[in-house]
Motif scaffolding. Structure first.
Motif, PDB file in Angstrom:
ATOM      1  N   LEU A  65       0.833  -1.209   0.000  1.00 47.25           N
ATOM      2  CA  LEU A  65       0.000   0.000   0.000  1.00 47.25           C
ATOM      3  C   LEU A  65       0.865   1.256   0.000  1.00 47.25           C
ATOM      4  O   LEU A  65       0.540   2.236  -0.666  1.00 47.25           O
ATOM      5  CB  LEU A  65      -0.927   0.014   1.217  1.00 47.25           C
ATOM      6  N   ASP A  66       1.969   1.236   0.753  1.00 46.55           N
ATOM      7  CA  ASP A  66       2.862   2.395   0.795  1.00 46.55           C
ATOM      8  C   ASP A  66       3.481   2.667  -0.572  1.00 46.55           C
ATOM      9  O   ASP A  66       3.722   3.814  -0.927  1.00 46.55           O
ATOM     10  CB  ASP A  66       3.967   2.192   1.835  1.00 46.55           C
ATOM     11  N   LYS A  67       3.753   1.622  -1.323  1.00 47.27           N
ATOM     12  CA  LYS A  67       4.321   1.799  -2.655  1.00 47.27           C
ATOM     13  C   LYS A  67       3.353   2.542  -3.579  1.00 47.27           C
ATOM     14  O   LYS A  67       3.779   3.192  -4.524  1.00 47.27           O
ATOM     15  CB  LYS A  67       4.677   0.448  -3.267  1.00 47.27           C
ATOM     16  N   LEU A  68       2.060   2.434  -3.316  1.00 50.21           N
ATOM     17  CA  LEU A  68       1.056   3.092  -4.151  1.00 50.21           C
ATOM     18  C   LEU A  68       0.906   4.579  -3.828  1.00 50.21           C
ATOM     19  O   LEU A  68       0.352   5.327  -4.616  1.00 50.21           O
ATOM     20  CB  LEU A  68      -0.305   2.402  -3.979  1.00 50.21           C
ATOM     21  N   GLN A  69       1.401   4.998  -2.651  1.00 53.04           N
ATOM     22  CA  GLN A  69       1.292   6.392  -2.232  1.00 53.04           C
ATOM     23  C   GLN A  69       2.385   7.223  -2.901  1.00 53.04           C
ATOM     24  O   GLN A  69       3.488   6.733  -3.130  1.00 53.04           O
ATOM     25  CB  GLN A  69       1.440   6.519  -0.708  1.00 53.04           C
ATOM     26  N   PRO A  70       2.101   8.487  -3.191  1.00 54.84           N
ATOM     27  CA  PRO A  70       3.163   9.363  -3.705  1.00 54.84           C
ATOM     28  C   PRO A  70       4.304   9.464  -2.699  1.00 54.84           C
ATOM     29  O   PRO A  70       4.099   9.360  -1.492  1.00 54.84           O
ATOM     30  CB  PRO A  70       2.462  10.716  -3.856  1.00 54.84           C
ATOM     31  N   ARG A  71       5.512   9.667  -3.187  1.00 54.74           N
ATOM     32  CA  ARG A  71       6.702   9.698  -2.330  1.00 54.74           C
ATOM     33  C   ARG A  71       6.577  10.722  -1.199  1.00 54.74           C
ATOM     34  O   ARG A  71       6.993  10.486  -0.074  1.00 54.74           O
ATOM     35  CB  ARG A  71       7.937   9.973  -3.177  1.00 54.74           C
ATOM     36  N   SER A  72       5.955  11.863  -1.470  1.00 47.59           N
ATOM     37  CA  SER A  72       5.824  12.911  -0.450  1.00 47.59           C
ATOM     38  C   SER A  72       4.952  12.466   0.720  1.00 47.59           C
ATOM     39  O   SER A  72       5.123  12.927   1.835  1.00 47.59           O
ATOM     40  CB  SER A  72       5.239  14.175  -1.066  1.00 47.59           C
ATOM     41  N   ARG A  73       4.019  11.559   0.500  1.00 49.00           N
ATOM     42  CA  ARG A  73       3.147  11.085   1.575  1.00 49.00           C
ATOM     43  C   ARG A  73       3.795   9.955   2.370  1.00 49.00           C
ATOM     44  O   ARG A  73       3.427   9.702   3.503  1.00 49.00           O
ATOM     45  CB  ARG A  73       1.822  10.615   1.002  1.00 49.00           C
ATOM     46  N   ARG A  74       4.766   9.261   1.771  1.00 43.44           N
ATOM     47  CA  ARG A  74       5.429   8.154   2.448  1.00 43.44           C
ATOM     48  C   ARG A  74       6.456   8.609   3.460  1.00 43.44           C
ATOM     49  O   ARG A  74       6.729   7.925   4.425  1.00 43.44           O
ATOM     50  CB  ARG A  74       6.144   7.252   1.441  1.00 43.44           C
ATOM     51  N   SER A  75       7.057   9.760   3.261  1.00 44.54           N
ATOM     52  CA  SER A  75       8.178  10.187   4.096  1.00 44.54           C
ATOM     53  C   SER A  75       7.786  10.437   5.550  1.00 44.54           C
ATOM     54  O   SER A  75       8.624  10.333   6.429  1.00 44.54           O
ATOM     55  CB  SER A  75       8.810  11.447   3.519  1.00 44.54           C
TER      56      SER A  75
END
Length: 78
Positions: A65-75
């Motif tokens: 699921l984290d891989k599907l999120q934009p990079r800015s939301r994962r940080s």
């Protein structure tokens, strides 16, 4: 609300779809007897091995699921 004793017998599948994680399992579900000194909540019982398996499967699903999120939301995740 009714309270139940839930005994996990077998994990069958785990998947995510549209923001929900669905777990396929075999379980024994029995009504929990009402007691005055006990709060009315259900109880899930599972072996240590099943708990470890469930934890690993949940981690895999959350990683996907984290891989599907934009990079800015994962940080911001811990």
């Amino acid at each position: 609300m009714k309270a139940y004793d839930i005994e996990l017998q077998k994990l069958k599948s785990l998947k995510h779809d549209k923001g929900l994680i669905e777990i396929g399992l075999d379980a024994l579900v029995l009504p929990r007897p009402a007691k005055d000194d006990y709060n009315a909540s259900s109880c899930l019982s599972l072996s240590v091995g099943d708990a470890r398996t469930l934890l690993l499967l949940l981690k895999q699903q959350l990683t996907e699921l984290d891989k599907l999120q934009p990079r800015s939301r994962r940080s911001g995740r811990c």
